[in-house]
Design an enzyme around this catalytic site. Sequence first.
Site, PDB file in Angstrom:
ATOM      1  N   GLY A   9       0.916  -1.326  -0.220  1.00  0.00           N
ATOM      2  CA  GLY A   9      -0.052  -0.049   0.033  1.00  0.00           C
ATOM      3  C   GLY A   9       0.674   1.349  -0.062  1.00  0.00           C
ATOM      4  N   ALA A  35       1.951   3.352   2.551  1.00  0.00           N
ATOM      5  CA  ALA A  35       3.301   3.423   3.352  1.00  0.00           C
ATOM      6  C   ALA A  35       4.475   2.623   2.909  1.00  0.00           C
ATOM      7  CB  ALA A  35       2.753   2.873   4.689  1.00  0.00           C
ATOM      8  N   SER A  64      -5.796  -0.391   1.411  1.00  0.00           N
ATOM      9  CA  SER A  64      -6.851   0.679   1.661  1.00  0.00           C
ATOM     10  C   SER A  64      -6.780   1.944   0.898  1.00  0.00           C
ATOM     11  CB  SER A  64      -7.136   0.818   2.960  1.00  0.00           C
ATOM     12  OG  SER A  64      -7.456  -0.368   3.724  1.00  0.00           O
ATOM     13  N   SER A  65      -5.415   2.272   0.840  1.00  0.00           N
ATOM     14  CA  SER A  65      -5.041   3.572   0.562  1.00  0.00           C
ATOM     15  C   SER A  65      -5.484   3.918  -0.802  1.00  0.00           C
ATOM     16  CB  SER A  65      -3.469   3.508   0.340  1.00  0.00           C
ATOM     17  OG  SER A  65      -2.807   3.193   1.495  1.00  0.00           O
ATOM     18  N   GLU A 109     -12.873  19.349   5.207  1.00  0.00           N
ATOM     19  CA  GLU A 109     -13.776  18.003   5.772  1.00  0.00           C
ATOM     20  C   GLU A 109     -14.076  18.121   7.218  1.00  0.00           C
ATOM     21  OE1 GLU A 109     -11.543  14.580   5.092  1.00  0.00           O
ATOM     22  OE2 GLU A 109     -11.500  15.003   2.894  1.00  0.00           O
ATOM     23  N   HIS A 119     -16.435   4.863   9.508  1.00  0.00           N
ATOM     24  CA  HIS A 119     -16.917   5.952   8.792  1.00  0.00           C
ATOM     25  C   HIS A 119     -18.229   6.155   8.941  1.00  0.00           C
ATOM     26  CE1 HIS A 119     -17.392   8.613   5.407  1.00  0.00           C
ATOM     27  NE2 HIS A 119     -15.855   8.519   5.417  1.00  0.00           N
ATOM     28  N   ARG A 176     -16.231  12.161  13.341  1.00  0.00           N
ATOM     29  CA  ARG A 176     -16.750  11.040  12.851  1.00  0.00           C
ATOM     30  C   ARG A 176     -17.319  10.204  13.615  1.00  0.00           C
ATOM     31  NH1 ARG A 176     -12.201   8.982   8.374  1.00  0.00           N
ATOM     32  NH2 ARG A 176     -12.960  10.184   6.727  1.00  0.00           N
ATOM     33  N   GLU A 178      -1.253   2.342   8.626  1.00  0.00           N
ATOM     34  CA  GLU A 178      -2.480   1.911   9.483  1.00  0.00           C
ATOM     35  C   GLU A 178      -1.951   0.832  10.454  1.00  0.00           C
ATOM     36  OE1 GLU A 178      -7.175   1.229   9.113  1.00  0.00           O
ATOM     37  OE2 GLU A 178      -5.969   1.445   7.485  1.00  0.00           O
ATOM     38  N   ARG A 202      -8.901   9.690  14.680  1.00  0.00           N
ATOM     39  CA  ARG A 202      -8.346  10.307  13.372  1.00  0.00           C
ATOM     40  C   ARG A 202      -9.005  11.568  12.904  1.00  0.00           C
ATOM     41  NH1 ARG A 202      -8.509   9.200   7.681  1.00  0.00           N
ATOM     42  NH2 ARG A 202     -10.192   8.220   8.028  1.00  0.00           N
ATOM     43  N   LEU A 249      -3.317   9.382   5.295  1.00  0.00           N
ATOM     44  CA  LEU A 249      -2.442   9.184   4.138  1.00  0.00           C
ATOM     45  C   LEU A 249      -1.259   9.963   4.393  1.00  0.00           C
ATOM     46  CD1 LEU A 249      -4.547   9.268   0.859  1.00  0.00           C
ATOM     47  CD2 LEU A 249      -4.062   7.376   2.402  1.00  0.00           C
TER      48      LEU A 249
END
Length: 538
Positions: free
Chosen positions: A25, A27, A53-54, A125, A244, A290, A373, A384, A390
Amino acid sequence: MDKQADLFPPVSWTGVDDVVIVGGGLAGLFCALKLSPRPVTVIAAAPIGKGASSAWAQAGIAAAVSPGDTIEKHLADTIAAGAGTVDEKIARLMVSEASDRIHDLLQFGVPFDRDLEGRLQTSREAAHSEHRVVRVKGDMAGRAIMEALVTAVRNTPSIRLMEGYVAEELITEGRFVSGLIARPEGGRSHKRILFPARAVVMAAGGIGHLYEITTNPAEARGGGVGMAARAGAVIADPEFVQFHPTAINVGKDPAPLATEALRGEGCTLHNGEGHRFMLDIDPAGELAPRDIVARGIFAEVMAGRGAFLDCRKAVGAHFKDEFPTVYGYCIDAGIDPATEMIPVIPAAHYFMGGILTDAEGRSSLDGLWACGEVTSTGAHGANRLASNSLLEAVVFAARIAGDIGGMMPEARVNPWKDKSTLNPDVEVIDDDEAMKRLRKLMSAKVGVIRDGDGLREAITQIDAMERANQACRFANTLATAKLMAAAALTREESRGGHFRTDFPDEREAWQHRTFISLEDASQVTAEVTGREPVAATA
């Protein structure tokens, strides 16, 4: 070694790798590129970029690059969202290096959006005080970043790719990690391959697939955390899971995501009766943190009223152009988001917990670094801030590359075999019955809303599954689940991504991070079950 290792003994690779990175991913790939021209082997269960997931991150990367924004403002928002447990020094380091890492990504070919004057275009956001999320075509940042990095990695001769290899076990000599064992063919092979290494970087992703409803790929089942824990690494904050709020509720696994940016653009949440319920819960409404929005939506779904995201006025006819990814998901499900509301439900999305690391990405085990992650750096705290994930991945991946270069300035590696891409179309094996039971258990007892009785039931069932299990890979997953449930039971309060109905308020005594070993989690299990703990390490 476990029973699988006895059945299928590892076959040694020719020579010793200088650096082995687990994970394809953001990272892992960014770290490999920053280590170049140092020889690096990347081990990935799926073709690089495809099991990460990235690639599905829609909004982008948070960075204070717009006029009027500052590092101090970004830091303040990060600390506020983290619900009292952010490591301020780590968070400051992360946001301070954001601009440099954005520059790196531009150098690697990421086509971030720009305005008419050529400046980076940013969006706002939830819980951000400024427009600071750098994005690509509205909601395509993750995909565009990964495509650019995959291209760069495949064009870098110092990076050897071992795709379709599933890492199963870290090899240790005392407290020093000296390599790992992986299984080819997406984990299907009876052969296990030993990769001795001078340095191992764990970048294996998160835990979303431990839950029935998740936005994460199937590879995100906690294997990296469990592997490190079974080798003796300290794990931090495993009770904190971010759900989420607005996964699209159309029965798909993984659940497609309706990006946070939609609410930033003014889209609103309503139940099936048309009531805009978030205004009853928090003055910030849809832009509340969130965890608050997720619980609000979850309550409406559990009450049978359902929850829906209304984008008709805020985005409307421009939806297809401004948010093409979400638009495609909706159209595939038979929903026109320009004229219809989108059904939504909370989904396991991001893990604030993971392998404890310091500012250089070092774990508590010598020879093992970690980024992305799979880690818990302390930058996120209990909850978070949107689009900091990211950022954390690239900041600490770069710092690991610098740290390894400083500690081992001379790369030493035997001549490689040819660069390998064994079976690049391989996929991870589908969930077996045990994995399905675990996902159902975690969703019911260690999910959006928890309580002591449910957590004790989860711990009891996880213990029974551990005692029956003989597979190394599932042992890693179960270890992660046990750590999460044990830490959640121990934390007798509600904070950030951890909410308990029997302890619904924050408690000052718990305003700190959690540090737990697998031995600690096994002791909690023994207290719950009244049985002697199973072996804590491999």
